[in-house]
Scaffold this motif. Structure first.
Motif, PDB file in Angstrom:
ATOM      1  N   ARG A   1       8.189  44.225  57.048  1.00  0.00           N
ATOM      2  CA  ARG A   1       8.236  42.084  57.472  1.00  0.00           C
ATOM      3  C   ARG A   1       8.998  42.277  56.592  1.00  0.00           C
ATOM      4  O   ARG A   1       9.950  42.428  56.412  1.00  0.00           O
ATOM      5  N   ASP A   2       8.437  39.786  56.606  1.00  0.00           N
ATOM      6  CA  ASP A   2       9.455  39.595  56.021  1.00  0.00           C
ATOM      7  C   ASP A   2       9.048  39.062  54.437  1.00  0.00           C
ATOM      8  O   ASP A   2       8.327  39.736  54.449  1.00  0.00           O
ATOM      9  N   SER A   3       9.848  38.068  53.908  1.00  0.00           N
ATOM     10  CA  SER A   3       9.746  37.875  52.538  1.00  0.00           C
ATOM     11  C   SER A   3       7.597  36.990  52.708  1.00  0.00           C
ATOM     12  O   SER A   3       7.535  37.002  51.971  1.00  0.00           O
ATOM     13  N   SER A   4       7.772  36.505  54.121  1.00  0.00           N
ATOM     14  CA  SER A   4       6.111  36.125  53.977  1.00  0.00           C
ATOM     15  C   SER A   4       4.508  36.139  54.307  1.00  0.00           C
ATOM     16  O   SER A   4       4.018  36.395  54.892  1.00  0.00           O
ATOM     17  N   ASN A   5       5.061  38.494  54.700  1.00  0.00           N
ATOM     18  CA  ASN A   5       4.391  39.127  55.089  1.00  0.00           C
ATOM     19  C   ASN A   5       4.284  39.237  56.094  1.00  0.00           C
ATOM     20  O   ASN A   5       2.946  39.554  56.847  1.00  0.00           O
ATOM     21  N   ASN A   6       4.915  38.384  57.152  1.00  0.00           N
ATOM     22  CA  ASN A   6       4.376  38.804  58.869  1.00  0.00           C
ATOM     23  C   ASN A   6       5.743  40.020  58.624  1.00  0.00           C
ATOM     24  O   ASN A   6       6.829  39.560  58.919  1.00  0.00           O
TER      25      ASN A   6
ATOM     26  N   TYR B   1      18.074  38.468  59.131  1.00  0.00           N
ATOM     27  CA  TYR B   1      17.964  37.686  57.488  1.00  0.00           C
ATOM     28  C   TYR B   1      18.306  38.284  56.073  1.00  0.00           C
ATOM     29  O   TYR B   1      19.059  39.370  56.162  1.00  0.00           O
TER      30      TYR B   1
ATOM     31  N   ASN C   1      16.778  38.467  49.539  1.00  0.00           N
ATOM     32  CA  ASN C   1      16.521  37.806  48.083  1.00  0.00           C
ATOM     33  C   ASN C   1      16.920  38.494  47.216  1.00  0.00           C
ATOM     34  O   ASN C   1      16.465  38.087  45.854  1.00  0.00           O
TER      35      ASN C   1
ATOM     36  N   THR D   1       5.396  44.525  48.786  1.00  0.00           N
ATOM     37  CA  THR D   1       6.688  42.513  49.312  1.00  0.00           C
ATOM     38  C   THR D   1       7.761  43.215  49.961  1.00  0.00           C
ATOM     39  O   THR D   1       8.210  44.368  49.674  1.00  0.00           O
TER      40      THR D   1
ATOM     41  N   VAL E   1      14.143  37.887  54.098  1.00  0.00           N
ATOM     42  CA  VAL E   1      13.714  36.058  54.518  1.00  0.00           C
ATOM     43  C   VAL E   1      14.951  35.909  55.681  1.00  0.00           C
ATOM     44  O   VAL E   1      15.983  35.442  55.916  1.00  0.00           O
ATOM     45  N   GLU E   2      14.123  34.915  56.917  1.00  0.00           N
ATOM     46  CA  GLU E   2      14.888  34.835  57.807  1.00  0.00           C
ATOM     47  C   GLU E   2      15.530  33.542  57.847  1.00  0.00           C
ATOM     48  O   GLU E   2      14.562  32.867  57.396  1.00  0.00           O
TER      49      GLU E   2
END
Length: 227
Positions: free
Chosen positions: A162-167, A204, A207, A218, A222-223
């Protein structure tokens, strides 16, 4: 060194790697039959990745590291070819790769990401252990934590990345991931690049907060943009 050749097919104006050919000898104890000059053939959509075991060998009077070969394929599995011995009597330094079959996770389940597996290895945790990320035809990535060593990996069951926004990270298809400390950070921080079926590369940025490899739920990706 080995003389590598790649076999491609063309479909919809795109080229796909389907077969890797080199000077390969499968020893008698290998579970592969074949002649001295034979094929590594994983049936289709071959994506090779080399894992640096950190084990030293001497090649032509030079110390170098031993690399194992992992090859993704169209069925979503990953076939493991163990680094054998180098035949120094040959000018081409034939590598006696040993076919160890499809890799399994720690639960003894064959790793399967659906279709078109594309593995890559990275020291994402910064402790010298290489972990595995695998792209697939659907455009997603699966993370396999290595709880063993680089010489003898133990792959934990896969987790969707997943990405940092949990997507869920999801590109347009045929995800082929790669990592690099492109910003030259110290300690190294590996950013994620993903090639996709449309010919685009998605970037991506890492971070640095860590991820499942450091006990977190987490993710640090970050895209940023399509390159």
């Amino acid at each position: 060194m080995n003389n590598w050749n790649m076999k491609y097919v063309t479909d919809d104006d795109r080229e796909y790697l389907t077969e890797i050919t080199t000077n390969i000898y499968h020893p008698a104890l290998s579970d592969v039959s074949g002649n001295k000059y034979s094929y590594i053939d994983v049936s289709g959509e071959a994506v090779p990745a080399l894992l640096d075991t950190g084990t030293q060998i001497t090649l032509n009077n030079t110390e170098t590291n031993k690399y194992h070969l992992y090859v993704g394929n169209d069925t979503g599995n990953i076939r493991f070819y163990e680094f054998g011995t180098i035949n120094n009597s040959s000018s081409t330094f034939l590598n006696d790769w040993v076919d160890r079959g499809n890799i399994k996770d720690s639960g003894n389940t064959i790793i399967d990401v659906g279709q078109n597996s594309a593995p890559t290895f990275v020291d994402i945790s910064g402790n010298g252990i290489l972990h595995m990320f695998v792209g697939n035809k659907a455009g997603q990535l699966t993370y396999y934590q290595n709880t063993g060593t680089n010489l003898t990996p133990i792959w934990s069951p896969g987790v969707i990345v997943r990405d940092s926004s949990n997507n869920t990270i999801d590109v347009s298809g045929n995800a082929k991931p790669n990592f690099a400390n492109i910003r030259g950070l110290n300690p190294a921080r590996y950013d994620l690049f993903i090639g996709d079926a449309s010919g685009t590369i998605v970037f991506y940025e890492n971070n640095g907060i860590g991820g499942p490899w450091s006990g977190l739920t987490t993710w640090p990706f970050v895209e940023n943009s399509s390159i």
